[in-house]
Design a protein around this motif. Structure first.
Motif, mmCIF file in Angstrom:
data_model
loop_
_atom_site.group_PDB
_atom_site.id
_atom_site.type_symbol
_atom_site.label_atom_id
_atom_site.label_comp_id
_atom_site.label_asym_id
_atom_site.label_seq_id
_atom_site.Cartn_x
_atom_site.Cartn_y
_atom_site.Cartn_z
ATOM 1 N N LEU A 241 0.846 -1.191 0.000
ATOM 2 C CA LEU A 241 0.000 0.000 0.000
ATOM 3 C C LEU A 241 0.880 1.238 0.000
ATOM 4 C CD1 LEU A 241 -2.647 -1.032 2.706
ATOM 5 C CD2 LEU A 241 -2.564 -1.614 0.274
ATOM 6 N N ILE A 242 0.366 2.305 -0.588
ATOM 7 C CA ILE A 242 1.104 3.564 -0.650
ATOM 8 C C ILE A 242 0.384 4.586 0.215
ATOM 9 C CG2 ILE A 242 1.876 5.455 -2.136
ATOM 10 C CD1 ILE A 242 2.066 3.411 -4.415
ATOM 11 N N ILE A 243 1.093 5.138 1.190
ATOM 12 C CA ILE A 243 0.502 6.155 2.054
ATOM 13 C C ILE A 243 0.639 7.508 1.360
ATOM 14 C CG2 ILE A 243 0.651 7.341 4.270
ATOM 15 C CD1 ILE A 243 1.510 4.753 5.535
ATOM 16 N N GLN A 244 -0.492 8.148 1.130
ATOM 17 C CA GLN A 244 -0.488 9.417 0.412
ATOM 18 C C GLN A 244 -1.688 10.267 0.822
ATOM 19 O OE1 GLN A 244 -1.487 6.721 -3.295
ATOM 20 N NE2 GLN A 244 -1.468 8.853 -3.952
ATOM 21 N N ASP A 245 -1.665 11.518 0.391
ATOM 22 C CA ASP A 245 -2.763 12.428 0.705
ATOM 23 C C ASP A 245 -3.989 12.071 -0.129
ATOM 24 O OD1 ASP A 245 -1.311 13.888 2.542
ATOM 25 O OD2 ASP A 245 -0.659 15.392 1.081
#
Length: 380
Positions: free
Chosen positions: A23-27
């Protein structure tokens, strides 16, 4: 109302862009709640095997990008039009299934399978308008099970939100919004073992151990854990399991092994693997005349359950259950109170704790079969 009510919020979320990839943590932007919805600030979330299954997307068409997560606890940030039973600041559990309060199932005392808000893993939008409340640079991001708790803020239908005791520690009771309640309720609400009875539990993962915990609470004198991995047996003792059967160590049907151990069969059994052979064994291992077997695990859609009719005619009962027969809004607050009253022990389910920034570690633990529940703190 909160100072952010009606505003689009920007927050961090863990987004799945490719099946089986980190998973990619992003805004992400989170829109305000619409009619009959609430926006929740997630405090703690956990990883359930259902998240893993749909993240891997084996044998299915992935719905991506998507924000997974459905075991969590948080605080209501704002409410949409028509919501009368929840307020800003309420401590809540978002739940993957709901309770509209109006359909035949919700009005029934024996069913929790709401027509409107029943689990739907292939829907990635909200019911009110068929739109997502999540977006990145104006492009929508799909919801998961109507909860999407791998985000600092999420929007959930109010019928899928259980208001709980504000004194309950959210980093513990968050695991009650899925797996633990499923196994616990399967025993307490469906199998209903009597004090001093015998119970066999098939599968000693988190759900199975929750079923064993239910048997312990009910006062069962003998709890037989059935699993193919002996590594799980020592841990299972913490949940009241008294006997163990390793399925890989026997060359005859496990129901015969259990019948021999118990002078004809156990009083109750709970099957938590979804394996058809285990389901048949769970049914056929209960005692004739009064035995009750409860199926919790979900098999493949083409699986067929086969047993001899005489097993039914000899007064064995087979039951199924969904979410432990708990109605989310009505019943989950009392399950939280069981923990607060020290009847239910939750700490022993929690084997790992990580900050949100390390959420992919939770997937690694589960893929490797390490631990039971990993608590992910959204504020660390």
């Amino acid at each position: 109302m909160s100072s952010t009510a009606g505003l689009i919020l920007t927050c961090k979320a863990a987004v799945a862009w490719e099946a089986g990839k980190p998973l990619i943590i992003q805004d992400v932007e989170v829109a305000p709640p619409q009619a009959m919805e609430v926006r929740i600030k997630i405090k703690y979330t956990s990883l359930c095997r259902t998240d893993l299954y749909f993240w891997e997307s084996k044998g299915q068409t992935p719905l991506l990008p998507r924000i997974f997560g459905h075991e969590a606890a948080g605080v209501v940030e704002s409410v949409g039009e028509g919501v009368s039973d929840l307020e800003v600041g309420d401590h809540v559990l978002p739940v993957f299934t709901g309770e509209c309060g109006d359909c035949r199932h919700c009005r029934s005392d024996v069913s929790n399978m709401c027509d409107l808000l029943r689990i739907n893993p292939v829907r990635g939008v909200m019911l009110a308008d068929g739109q997502s409340r999540f977006s990145i640079n104006g492009e929508p991001v799909n919801h998961f099970l109507g909860t999407s708790t791998f985000s600092e803020y999420t929007v959930v239908h109010s019928g899928c939100v259980a208001k709980i005791n504000p004194l309950a520690p959210l980093d513990k009771v968050c695991i009650l919004s899925c797996g633990v309640s499923t196994g616990l309720g399967a025993t307490l609400n469906v199998a209903k073992p009597e004090r001093g009875s015998s119970v066999a539990v098939f599968g000693l993962g988190a759900v199975g151990l929750a079923a064993a915990e239910g048997a312990r609470i009910a006062g069962a004198s003998r709890i037989i854990g059935v699993d193919r991995s002996s590594k799980r047996f020592d841990e299972a003792k913490k949940f009241g399991v008294t006997d163990f059967v390793n399925t890989s160590e026997h060359d005859r049907p496990i129901q015969e092994v259990i019948a021999e151990m118990t002078n004809g069969g156990v009083d109750r059994s709970v099957e938590c693997t979804g394996n058809i052979d285990n389901m048949i064994s769970a049914f056929e291992c209960v005692h004739d005349g009064w035995g009750v077997a409860v199926l919790v695990g979900v098999p493949s859609k083409d699986a067929v359950f086969m047993t001899k009719p005489i097993n039914v005619l000899n007064e064995r009962t087979l039951k199924g259950t969904f979410f432990g027969n708990y109605k989310p809004r009505t019943d989950l607050p009392s399950v939280v109170d069981m923990y607060m009253n020290k009847q239910l022990e939750l700490e022993k389910f929690i084997t790992h704790r990580i900050p949100f920034s390390e959420i992919n570690k939770a997937f690694e633990y589960m893929v490797k079969g390490e631990g039971l529940r990993c608590i992910i703190s959204m504020e660390d």
